[in-house]
Design a protein around this motif. Structure first.
Motif: not given
Lengths: 249, 102
Positions: A55-65, A88-95, B18-21, B38-44
């Motif tokens: 369930l976690m892998s299917g709906i989170v689907y983000a290895g590092a997180a 925190v780990v996935n916020i990188r996906m926002a941009p 939320f992060c993805r969409a 720039a912070m978001l870009r540099n976070l990983p």
């Protein structure tokens, strides 16, 4: 500020594009296998059932997180710690979504929101490269994402079954795989000492200091990561020194 | 399935989606100050650097040797499939050669 590219930009979303994306993602499966299996092993070690792990892998689907949340896992689990760790780990996906806007802005409904649900680092990287080559089929992004999702479920499931049957003792070298995975992920992120040395050192030092001071997770991680990212952003925002003047004045 | 585990997983899934969409929607609709972008870009990098520092501090010197091996193999091959097992192998072999104290 970040308007879609001006002028005609025809974007399609076809099954052929999805298949092309899936084919492009095939070599990535080799790297996914140990990582997925490791998440399954760690999940089993933390006492999650196969159903909960899938369930976690299917709906989170983000290895590092997933790995990080599992490392912080307690019994009973802390919803706040696991959710914050994922954030925190996935916020990188926002941009990443914003960077893929030339494709995504032309999609609607499930094609847009479903594609975004499968966005991962690798599908992003492959799709940006495809976009820069002139690719106009947004199905490519979903194709990579879906292939990796299916492979992820299989690998995590296998890892859970094997980890559960072997019953590894705590401290077994296999668990070093969790750290090894993050160390490996750091290598391609390294852009050079000028850009990354100080932010990474600050992130590590601050996280360690916060941990030594007794702050509970995920605050040491969050504080270190945000401070490092802020330093990197500040460094990026500084105007470059004028030509011929090494350090400015 | 335990209800508290499912709730935790749902929390993780909501944060991740939320992060993805949400990230796409918010960034496209409102935009963010350039510094935050720039912070978001540099976070990983800093995230993983902070995590690895904490994990290695707990693991001890053996972990540092293993991590160094992982970096070398990853740099040379660019393959997670090789670098992760290499790290495990190094830690395992050194652990065999150097019996633990106590």
């Amino acid at each position: 500020m970040t308007e879609p590219a001006a002028g005609p930009y025809k974007v399609s979303f076809t099954r052929a594009g999805m298949l092309r994306g899936a084919a492009a993602g095939l070599p990535l499966l080799l790297g996914l296998l140990p990582f997925g299996a490791l998440v399954g092993v760690v999940a089993a070690g933390k006492g999650l059932s196969l159903g909960e792990t899938l369930l976690m892998s299917g709906i989170v689907y983000a290895g590092a997180a997933q790995l990080l949340s599992l490392e912080l896992w307690t019994d009973p689990p802390s919803i706040l710690a696991a959710t914050l760790a994922a954030l925190v780990v996935n916020i990188r996906m926002a941009p990443m979504g914003a960077a893929l806007a030339p494709w995504l802005d032309r999609l609607r409904g499930w094609r847009l929101w479903g594609t975004l649900a499968t966005l991962v680092d690798h599908s992003f990287a492959l799709s940006i490269a495809e976009q820069r080559r002139g690719g106009r089929d947004a199905g490519y992004l979903l194709g990579v994402g879906l292939l990796l999702w299916v492979a992820w479920m299989v690998c995590v499931g296998l890892g859970h079954v094997l980890g559960g049957s072997v019953r590894l003792p705590p401290g077994h070298p296999l668990y070093f795989g969790g750290i090894a995975a993050f160390v490996s992920l750091l290598v391609p992120l390294w852009r050079g000492p000028r850009q990354d040395m100080a932010p990474w050192l600050l992130a590590g030092a601050l996280a360690l200091a916060a941990h030594v001071l007794g702050l509970p997770q995920p605050f040491p991680l969050l504080g270190g990561a945000l401070a490092g990212a802020a330093l990197a952003a500040w460094h990026e925002a500084r105007p470059p020194p004028p030509a011929g003047q090494e350090d400015g004045r | 399935m335990r209800a508290d585990v499912v709730l935790t997983i749902l929390g993780m899934a909501a944060a991740t989606y939320f992060c993805r969409a949400g990230g796409y929607a918010v960034l496209r609709t409102f935009g963010l100050p350039p510094f935050v972008q720039a912070m978001l870009r540099n976070l990983p990098g800093p995230i993983f650097a902070a995590y690895v520092t904490l994990a290695l501090a707990k693991y001890g010197p053996l972990g540092l040797v293993g991590a160094l091996g992982v970096v070398l193999v990853q740099r040379r091959t660019g393959s997670l499939a090789l670098s992760i097992p290499s790290g495990i192998l190094i830690v395992w072999l050194i652990g065999l050669l150097l019996p633990t104290e106590g």
